[in-house]
Design a protein around this motif. Structure first.
Motif, short mmCIF file in Angstrom:
data_model
loop_
_atom_site.label_atom_id
_atom_site.label_comp_id
_atom_site.label_asym_id
_atom_site.label_seq_id
_atom_site.Cartn_x
_atom_site.Cartn_y
_atom_site.Cartn_z
N ARG A 30 0.82 -1.22 0.00
CA ARG A 30 0.00 0.00 0.00
C ARG A 30 0.84 1.26 0.00
O ARG A 30 0.41 2.31 -0.46
CB ARG A 30 -0.94 -0.02 1.20
CG ARG A 30 -2.09 -1.01 1.04
CD ARG A 30 -2.90 -1.17 2.31
NE ARG A 30 -4.07 -2.02 2.09
CZ ARG A 30 -4.82 -2.52 3.06
NH1 ARG A 30 -4.52 -2.26 4.34
NH2 ARG A 30 -5.86 -3.28 2.78
N GLN A 31 2.07 1.15 0.52
CA GLN A 31 2.99 2.28 0.49
C GLN A 31 3.75 2.37 -0.84
O GLN A 31 4.54 3.29 -1.05
CB GLN A 31 4.01 2.16 1.63
CG GLN A 31 3.42 2.24 3.02
CD GLN A 31 4.49 2.07 4.10
OE1 GLN A 31 5.51 2.77 4.08
NE2 GLN A 31 4.25 1.15 5.03
N GLY A 32 3.48 1.43 -1.72
CA GLY A 32 4.15 1.42 -3.01
C GLY A 32 5.56 0.88 -2.97
O GLY A 32 6.33 1.04 -3.93
N LYS A 33 5.93 0.21 -1.89
CA LYS A 33 7.28 -0.35 -1.74
C LYS A 33 7.30 -1.78 -2.29
O LYS A 33 7.41 -2.76 -1.55
CB LYS A 33 7.71 -0.32 -0.28
CG LYS A 33 7.78 1.10 0.29
CD LYS A 33 8.21 1.09 1.76
CE LYS A 33 8.31 2.50 2.32
NZ LYS A 33 8.72 2.53 3.75
N THR A 34 7.19 -1.88 -3.62
CA THR A 34 7.08 -3.19 -4.25
C THR A 34 8.32 -4.03 -4.06
O THR A 34 8.23 -5.25 -3.82
CB THR A 34 6.78 -3.01 -5.75
OG1 THR A 34 5.67 -2.14 -5.93
CG2 THR A 34 6.47 -4.35 -6.41
N GLU A 35 9.50 -3.43 -4.16
CA GLU A 35 10.75 -4.18 -4.01
C GLU A 35 10.86 -4.79 -2.62
O GLU A 35 11.14 -5.99 -2.48
CB GLU A 35 11.94 -3.27 -4.28
CG GLU A 35 13.31 -3.92 -4.06
CD GLU A 35 13.58 -5.06 -5.03
OE1 GLU A 35 14.35 -5.97 -4.68
OE2 GLU A 35 13.02 -5.02 -6.16
N GLU A 36 10.62 -3.97 -1.59
CA GLU A 36 10.67 -4.50 -0.22
C GLU A 36 9.61 -5.56 0.01
O GLU A 36 9.86 -6.57 0.69
CB GLU A 36 10.50 -3.36 0.80
CG GLU A 36 11.65 -2.36 0.82
CD GLU A 36 11.43 -1.22 -0.15
OE1 GLU A 36 10.70 -1.41 -1.15
OE2 GLU A 36 12.00 -0.14 0.08
#
Length: 479
Positions: A77-83
């Protein structure tokens, strides 16, 4: 009538057997089956719904797993796809439906080679565990589109097959993107197999669940483009007849595809009627319409008409249809006409040719600088030369294609040899087998083959010119 498609067990994930649109006689069969008398099958757009019979992973019910899933979803949801992906990769369990669908959607949206590889890995893991239903249809549809637009047409088709085998209907934008990719990457027949399969499943489904899957104009245009690339006028006619069934109305792109079809069939005398049909349908021709017309006339060797069309556009004339009609008697008539092609052209007969709804100024992408004919003609730039070569290769006008690429090289423009090679390989199997060829066209077959050999030499493909000095003129006599 088409034979029924083989049914795969619900738990099988093996690829579907190929569905052949054409019979052994190459005559197109009907795309749609008669209405089924069987009870409609149930289709769902949300794949995340679990049933009591779905396999369960014991660890997924633990509080630790729920906590990890919550962290994963928060990162997404925070857009931190890599993490998020790194966290997912460390899980010993398979996360819940919401987290998986969100992760797959964001990986697909990135459309990078790495993200698509990760998306494939995620889907493969769920498929192996027979938990593909943990993904919703939106995420799978996004993956299909991303794969199609990234050149992985076969993989995108496998996603659509997986959805259909599981009883789910993909969104029209998903399956039409796959059909478009298949038709442009060398497998137009396979694209029709996919279209036929989707339409059969739509016909068998509960109508209340098919609204987002019904074919629209863009979907039909993708199929029409594939049929045009094959030079199959009968299939083009069939697809156009089916459009009203789904309330899909032809647009300018639809008619631009017809221009390409008539160019392949060497029916330059019908091109003006496509332009008239656009105007009579209360549509406004786009500049690509005129790009296609100019390229078609050049490909057919009718440089006089091509130049007259360009000059008329420069002058801002609205009576271009009248000018093009006047050129028809000056061109040699085909010895054999096709009723299907005439029907597609919708020849207006004695009706006065319509006026263009507006004027068109040739843009710098197409025309640049003063012409070669004493300043009164036109000089195409890289964009037009590439478009002309593209049309000529697709239409098997290899002699003209060689002249165009020679012009490009003389003017310091590097031809897109890789693209032309791909087009040649795609179209080679049906190069000289058009069902609508006239006797005059068949009589030129030997010369066309010699030109094809010269073009293959230029592309670096196996040909009969190795060991000989290459030149544009024929160096081989008929057998």
């Amino acid at each position: 009538m088409l034979p029924p498609s083989p049914q795969s067990p619900a738990t099988s994930y093996a690829p579907l057997p190929p569905l052949h649109l054409f019979s052994s006689s190459t005559k197109p069969t009907q795309l749609l089956l008669p209405p089924s008398h069987k009870p409609p099958r149930r289709f769902y757009h949300q794949i995340g719904t679990q049933t009591s019979s779905s396999p369960a992973i014991s660890s997924s019910s633990s509080s630790s797993s729920h906590s990890h899933d919550a962290i994963l979803l928060d990162l997404l949801r925070q857009g931190k796809t890599e993490e998020a992906y790194q966290l997912y990769s460390s899980f010993p369990h398979i996360p819940d439906s919401t987290s998986l669908s969100r992760l797959l959607s964001q990986l697909a949206y990135q459309r990078s080679p790495t993200s698509l590889s990760r998306a494939q890995s995620l889907v493969r893991r769920l498929r192996d565990a027979r938990l593909l239903r943990r993904l919703d249809s939106n995420s799978l549809g996004l993956l299909a589109v991303a794969a199609a637009k990234s050149g992985a047409a076969s993989y995108s088709l496998s996603i659509i097959h997986s959805m259909l085998r599981s009883g789910y209907l993909p969104h029209v934008k998903s399956w039409s993107a796959v059909i478009s990719a298949l038709s442009s990457t060398g497998d137009p027949v396979c694209s029709f197999d996919a279209l036929r399969l989707v339409l059969r499943r739509i016909a068998a489904a509960d109508p209340s669940l098919t609204a987002d899957s019904l074919p629209d104009t863009a979907a039909f245009n993708a199929a029409l483009n594939a049929a045009s690339n094959l030079g199959d006028a009968e299939l083009v006619d069939q697809l156009l007849d089916k459009m009203p069934v789904y309330e899909a109305k032809p647009d300018v792109i639809t008619y631009n595809v017809l221009i390409k079809l008539f160019a392949r069939a060497e029916r330059g005398d019908l091109l003006v009627f496509v332009l008239e049909r656009i105007i009579r349908s209360n549509l406004v021709p786009c500049i690509t319409t005129f790009h296609s017309l100019v390229a078609a006339f050049v490909g057919l060797g009718d440089l006089r008409t091509a130049e007259k069309l360009v000059q008329s556009l420069r002058e801002g004339r609205l009576d271009i249809c009248h000018l093009l009609r006047a050129e028809i008697p000056s061109r040699s008539k085909e010895e054999e006409t096709s009723s299907i092609l005439n029907k597609l052209a919708d020849i207006a007969g004695d009706d006065a040719p319509p006026l263009l709804p507006k004027t068109y100024s040739p843009d710098t992408r197409i025309y640049a600088g003063a012409g070669e004919d004493g300043g009164g003609g036109f000089r195409p730039d890289e964009g037009l030369l590439d478009a002309l070569a593209d049309v000529c290769v697709r239409a098997a006008f290899f002699r003209k294609a060689l002249e165009i690429v020679a012009c490009m090289e003389e003017n310091g423009i590097a031809p897109k040899k890789t693209k032309y090679k791909r087009i040649y390989v795609e179209m080679h199997s049906r190069m000289f087998t058009s069902k609508h060829a006239s006797p005059a066209r068949k009589a030129r077959r030997s010369e066309r083959k010699r030109a094809a050999e010269a073009f293959k030499f230029w592309l670096g493909l196996p040909n009969s010119y190795y060991g000989s000095e290459w030149r544009l003129e024929p160096i081989m006599e008929d057998d």
